[in-house]
Every structure is written in C-alpha cells, then in structure tokens.
Design a protein around this motif. Structure first.
Motif, mmCIF file in Angstrom:
data_model
loop_
_atom_site.group_PDB
_atom_site.id
_atom_site.type_symbol
_atom_site.label_atom_id
_atom_site.label_comp_id
_atom_site.label_asym_id
_atom_site.label_seq_id
_atom_site.Cartn_x
_atom_site.Cartn_y
_atom_site.Cartn_z
ATOM 1 N N UNK A 1 65.348 30.657 32.065
ATOM 2 C CA UNK A 1 66.195 29.692 32.771
ATOM 3 C C UNK A 1 65.582 29.319 34.118
ATOM 4 N N UNK A 2 65.018 30.298 34.778
ATOM 5 C CA UNK A 2 64.376 30.049 36.079
ATOM 6 C C UNK A 2 63.176 29.124 35.915
ATOM 7 N N UNK A 3 62.386 29.350 34.853
ATOM 8 C CA UNK A 3 61.212 28.510 34.613
ATOM 9 C C UNK A 3 61.626 27.060 34.376
ATOM 10 N N UNK A 4 62.701 26.868 33.620
ATOM 11 C CA UNK A 4 63.174 25.504 33.368
ATOM 12 C C UNK A 4 63.651 24.848 34.663
ATOM 13 N N UNK A 5 64.276 25.632 35.530
ATOM 14 C CA UNK A 5 64.737 25.098 36.813
ATOM 15 C C UNK A 5 63.567 24.708 37.714
ATOM 16 N N UNK A 6 62.512 25.513 37.686
ATOM 17 C CA UNK A 6 61.310 25.189 38.466
ATOM 18 C C UNK A 6 60.740 23.843 38.008
ATOM 19 N N UNK A 7 60.615 23.691 36.684
ATOM 20 C CA UNK A 7 60.078 22.449 36.126
ATOM 21 C C UNK A 7 60.964 21.266 36.500
ATOM 22 N N UNK A 8 62.256 21.463 36.447
ATOM 23 C CA UNK A 8 63.202 20.397 36.785
ATOM 24 C C UNK A 8 63.063 19.998 38.254
ATOM 25 N N UNK A 9 62.905 20.976 39.119
ATOM 26 C CA UNK A 9 62.744 20.691 40.544
ATOM 27 C C UNK A 9 61.463 19.937 40.848
ATOM 28 N N UNK B 1 62.897 32.642 47.483
ATOM 29 C CA UNK B 1 62.509 32.586 46.074
ATOM 30 C C UNK B 1 61.038 32.923 45.846
ATOM 31 N N UNK B 2 60.307 33.131 46.926
ATOM 32 C CA UNK B 2 58.867 33.383 46.809
ATOM 33 C C UNK B 2 58.591 34.551 45.868
ATOM 34 N N UNK B 3 57.669 34.346 44.939
ATOM 35 C CA UNK B 3 57.290 35.401 43.997
ATOM 36 C C UNK B 3 55.979 35.024 43.332
ATOM 37 N N UNK B 4 55.328 35.996 42.748
ATOM 38 C CA UNK B 4 54.093 35.737 42.009
ATOM 39 C C UNK B 4 54.386 34.804 40.834
ATOM 40 N N UNK B 5 55.503 35.039 40.156
ATOM 41 C CA UNK B 5 55.885 34.216 39.012
ATOM 42 C C UNK B 5 56.032 32.755 39.424
ATOM 43 N N UNK B 6 56.777 32.516 40.483
ATOM 44 C CA UNK B 6 56.996 31.150 40.968
ATOM 45 C C UNK B 6 55.675 30.470 41.296
ATOM 46 N N UNK B 7 54.839 31.150 42.043
ATOM 47 C CA UNK B 7 53.569 30.553 42.469
ATOM 48 C C UNK B 7 52.664 30.264 41.272
ATOM 49 N N UNK B 8 52.536 31.220 40.359
ATOM 50 C CA UNK B 8 51.641 31.032 39.218
ATOM 51 C C UNK B 8 52.100 29.895 38.314
ATOM 52 N N UNK B 9 53.390 29.848 38.025
ATOM 53 C CA UNK B 9 53.886 28.810 37.122
ATOM 54 C C UNK B 9 53.811 27.420 37.761
ATOM 55 N N UNK B 10 54.078 27.342 39.046
ATOM 56 C CA UNK B 10 53.945 26.051 39.740
ATOM 57 C C UNK B 10 52.488 25.600 39.774
ATOM 58 N N UNK B 11 51.590 26.547 39.984
ATOM 59 C CA UNK B 11 50.168 26.208 39.982
ATOM 60 C C UNK B 11 49.743 25.704 38.608
#
Length: 536
Positions: A429-437, A460-470
């Motif tokens: 769900x978090x990944x989908x929200x990142x993509x939506x943003x 919200x900073x995290x390795x997951x957030x940074x890697x997926x956004x990259x």
C-alpha cells in the motif's frame, strides 16, 4: 597488520564476519558473559545500535587514524548516524575534560593564593613577634619568657588555621555521584593517535546508540523478550556468533527453490559453513551453488530424505502445496524426525494444511516466511517470522543467523503467515502511495526529485522510500521484489481481513492499482513499476 595497542575505553572500528566495519567502543563485558577462548579479543559496544560482541583484535582498528578511510567506503544513512553518535560522544567527553581541566586550574590558583596569603600572614606574625622580642629584651627575663611564649603560639597557630579555613581543596571536584559511570573515559580521547596502521582487506557489504538497523547489526547476542501475547522475539544470533563468525550446525541442510530470495539465502548458508543440498524446478539455477560447494538433489523427496532440516521458499500457495504433495514431493521423503521449514509467503490455511500432513508422517514443521527483498537476502539481512515447532526453531538458529538479522517466534502455525501478509500489505500500500504522489507531482508541474528530497528529510525517510523512488526516477524496474508477488500478498491480506470481517479499504484500493499494472505487463518487474499504472 602491525600491532595495535588497544585498551578499555578506546574508540575503534570493529569488523564482524561479512559485515562492514562499524564504529564502537571497547567496554567491560557483562559479568555473566565469558570471554571466548583462543585469540585475544575485546568486548565492543557499537554506536548507532544496541549491539555488542567479542571481536578479535585483528578485526579492530583505532577510530581516528581510519575515520576518513571508513567514511569513504560506507555511505549508508545508518552508518552516518553511527559516526554522528561517535562525534557527539567525543564532544561531550571533550567538554567534560575541559571542565575538569578548568576546575583543576582554578583549584591550583586558589591553593596558590591561599598559600600566598598564609605566607604573608606568617610574615606579619613573625614581624610582630620580632618587635615584641625587642621590647622584651628591655624588660625582665621573666617578661621575656612569657611574651616570647605567647608570640610563638600566635605565629604558629594562626597562619595554619587561616590556611585551613581558606583551603579550596574540596571545591573544584565533582561529587562522586555526578561522575559519568556509564561511559568509561577513553584513552582515544586523551591522546592524539598518530601514524597509520598497516591495513588489511575488509570485504565490502554492508549506533550514544540508534535504535534500529541500516540493514546492519542485530547479529551479535541472543536476546529474548517474552511478551504478554506469548510471542518471543529472538535476535538472529547467539553466543556462537563471536569472533566475527557463525558456528554452523552439524545438521545436513536441504533447500528447495532458488528464486530471488532463495538464491541469496543459500549463498549465505554456504558462506557460513553449512552443508547444503539444493533443488530447483529449473535445474540450471543449481549450477552456481554446486560450484560454491552445495550438493545437488534430484527431487524434493530425495533432498528431504538425505537431509536433517529442509527449507523451502517458493512463490505462492499453489507452488507450496505442489512442492509438498506433488510427485516426488517433500511428503514422500518425510519420516519420523525429518524437519521441514516453509519460508514461502502464503496464507494461514495453506501453511496449516502443510503442517498437518508433515506432522502426520512423524515429521517436524516450522513456517518461517521472510521480510525483505533480493538485496537484503544477498546481504543476509532478512527478518524471519517463525511459528510452529519451537524446538525446530531453536535447531535452525545458525541458519537463521546466516540468512537474517533478526528472527521472531510467533507461536502456533499460521501466526507467521498472518503477520507476513500484514507486513506486506502495509509495504504494498505504501509503494502504491509513493507512485501516486510522484505522478501527482509530475502532472501538477512539481519536481519529482524535489518531492523525494523533501520526503527524505522528513519522518517518512527510509531506505525503502529512497530506493523505490530512485527506481521510478531512473526508469529502472529490475526486480528486487516482483510486482506479481506483492499483488498476490495484497490479495491474500484482503482475504485475511474478510475472514474476520475486518475492512481493508486501503489495501483493496492498492490491489486494484497493482492489477492494472499487471495488465500492462509489469508482473515480472519490480513492485515500483506500479508507477506505470498511473501514467498509462
């Protein structure tokens, strides 16, 4: 490596096994923790974590001479937090030293001043005594004796008494209960260490303390926490994980399934000295591990029959059932005492069914799905959620140490499956929200990179957030966690909610977005490819 003189309180870089050097401090070990036999080692508490371990002296480097070198080869956020913690410790220690030096100087000045006043007072008394003596000489001998006696008494007692009254000896020292007893004074702080130490190669890979892990360091000491729920959290290491290595079990290990997760797990089992027999539906995937020392099993049944503990990690409930119940499957190799550990992410009903058939043949069963991705699997930094046979869980200790950073025992069979689905539901769900943003930022004329920069500076900073956004910004969707598998986990989590009449509207909405991404042929891409569902 040239000899290095280290002692209690020194700041060091400690190297444990395949993990990168980390800043720590040599401290006294707990009273009930015995020092390992063999080579000389020190007990090190690491900054930025709650971890500590016995480390061989050859795996230690002094902090200051190697600081720049280590900072260059380690760039992780948690590593930087650990270095920051060291610098904060140094600042506090320096402040205490300066305060102590200031108090010492002040005390010395006061003592000198007191002594000077004492000398002046003594001189004054001596002068008066001398004058009195002169006057007595003009009087009778009896008078001389009397006055001289009184004068002598004044000249010796008065200055001493004044000096004692004015002595500052006890003023400049802090009371004992104000001393910092938790952090012993470091010789590293007291002296500047010059010169470099002849280095030795540390393989690349991957904190006062930070509370969680960059992906690194929950690997050192066994830590059990019994909670009211009856579940037990056990750090993925015990007293065997000393001196930078893991003592592998003498049991024969089997492993079925060499996908993204299984490949990394098997590689780490072999690196840590386990005897492993492998099988994969596509046999070619076994070749690399045979070269690394694994043995080849022709069928799942053969692997189970020749090994003491067999692990399996496959894609979904159907694959998990086929592996156990199918032709030449696991069940055909099960006999009393044989152990089976299913690491697949499946639903509770599936894992319960598998447990029943394994146990019905006299086997022992443990479910142990893992939280992580391909990179964490390769690094041996997975989080293991286990349930079922507690004794088998303990028997798997060295294996869990090799493949993960932490393991949790959650009680009866089915609990780990439920917990794993909940974890992946949140992640998906978090990944989908990142993509939506990111897509909303794009269509409204905002910089996606700036959005990422802002998120990385916030809560919200995290390795997951940074890697997926990259991944999204670079258009690189090479799978680290298949999109089709996160959608499967969302579907199973929604079904879990339905089974207890619990609403899961956020997961349901995310699931629809992933289904659209699958329709766009993104199934075999990384989960971050859900971004493409928003731009098509």
């Amino acid at each position: 490596m040239a000899a290095v003189s280290l002692r209690l309180g020194d700041l060091v870089w400690g190297k444990l096994g395949r993990y990168p050097p980390w800043p720590g401090k040599i401290v006294n070990p707990p009273k009930d923790l015995k020092k390992p036999r063999g080579k000389k080692c020190f007990f090190v508490k690491f900054f930025g974590t709650e971890d500590h371990a016995w480390i061989k002296v050859e795996q230690l480097k002094p902090y200051h001479p190697h600081k720049e070198e280590m900072i260059k080869i380690n760039k992780g956020k948690r590593f930087q937090q650990a270095v920051d913690a060291v610098e904060e410790f140094l600042r506090k220690t320096k402040g205490k030293d300066q305060a102590s030096a200031h108090n010492s100087t002040e005390e010395k000045n006061r003592r000198n001043s007191s002594e000077e006043r004492g000398k002046q007072s003594a001189g004054e008394e001596k002068r008066k005594a001398s004058l009195s003596e002169g006057k007595v000489k003009k009087g009778t001998g009896e008078g001389k004796k009397r006055v001289s006696s009184v004068s002598s008494e004044r000249g010796s007692k008065s200055p001493l008494k004044r000096a004692q009254d004015q002595s500052p000896r006890k003023r400049g020292r802090p009371p004992k209960d104000e001393k910092d007893l938790t952090i012993p004074e470091s010789s590293t702080v007291k002296r500047v260490m010059t010169g470099t130490v002849a280095g030795f190669k540390w393989p690349p890979s991957v904190s006062e303390p930070v509370k969680d892990s960059d992906p690194h360091f929950h690997h050192f000491l066994l830590s059990q926490t019994e909670k009211e729920t009856g579940s037990t959290s056990i750090q993925a290491a015990d007293s065997t994980a000393v001196n930078g290595s893991i003592t592998p079990t003498d049991k024969k290990i089997g492993f079925l399934g060499l996908g993204l997760m299984g490949s990394g797990i098997v590689s780490n089992l072999l690196k840590m000295g386990h005897t492993v027999t492998v099988w994969n539906r596509t046999a070619e995937k076994c070749d690399l591990f045979i070269q690394e020392g694994a043995r080849l099993g022709r069928t799942p049944a053969e692997v189970v029959s020749t090994c003491d503990i067999t692990f399996a990690c496959v894609s979904d409930p159907k694959a998990a059932k086929d592996l156990v119940l199918g032709p030449s499957g696991v069940l055909q190799g099960i006999r009393p005492g044989k152990c089976y550990v299913d690491m697949s992410t499946v639903d509770a009903d599936t894992v319960t069914e598998l447990a029943q058939v394994i146990v019905s043949r006299g086997g022992r069963f443990l479910e142990a799905p893992v939280s992580g991705n391909q990179q964490l699997s390769n690094d041996g930094m997975l989080v293991i959620l286990a349930a079922g046979d507690r004794g088998l869980y303990e028997d798997c200790s060295s294996c869990f140490q090799a493949m993960g950073k932490t393991s949790f025992f959650l009680g009866e069979v089915g609990n780990a499956a439920k917990m794993m689905l909940i974890v992946n539901m949140v992640q998906g769900s978090f990944m989908a929200t990142i993509a939506e943003g990111l897509t909303l930022a794009q269509v409204t004329g905002q910089s996606q990179q700036t959005l990422l920069d802002i998120l990385n500076q916030g809560q919200l900073a995290s390795i997951f957030l940074d890697q997926k956004c990259q991944n999204i910004l670079q258009g690189n969707f090479k799978p680290d966690f298949y999109l089709k598998y996160i959608q499967k986990d969302l579907r199973l989590a929604i079904a879990l909610g339905d089974s207890v009449n619990h609403p899961t509207p956020m997961a349901a909405a995310a699931n629809e977005v992933y289904k659209r991404a699958k329709a766009l042929d993104q199934s075999d891409n990384d989960m971050s490819a859900v971004y493409r569902a928003y731009i098509h």
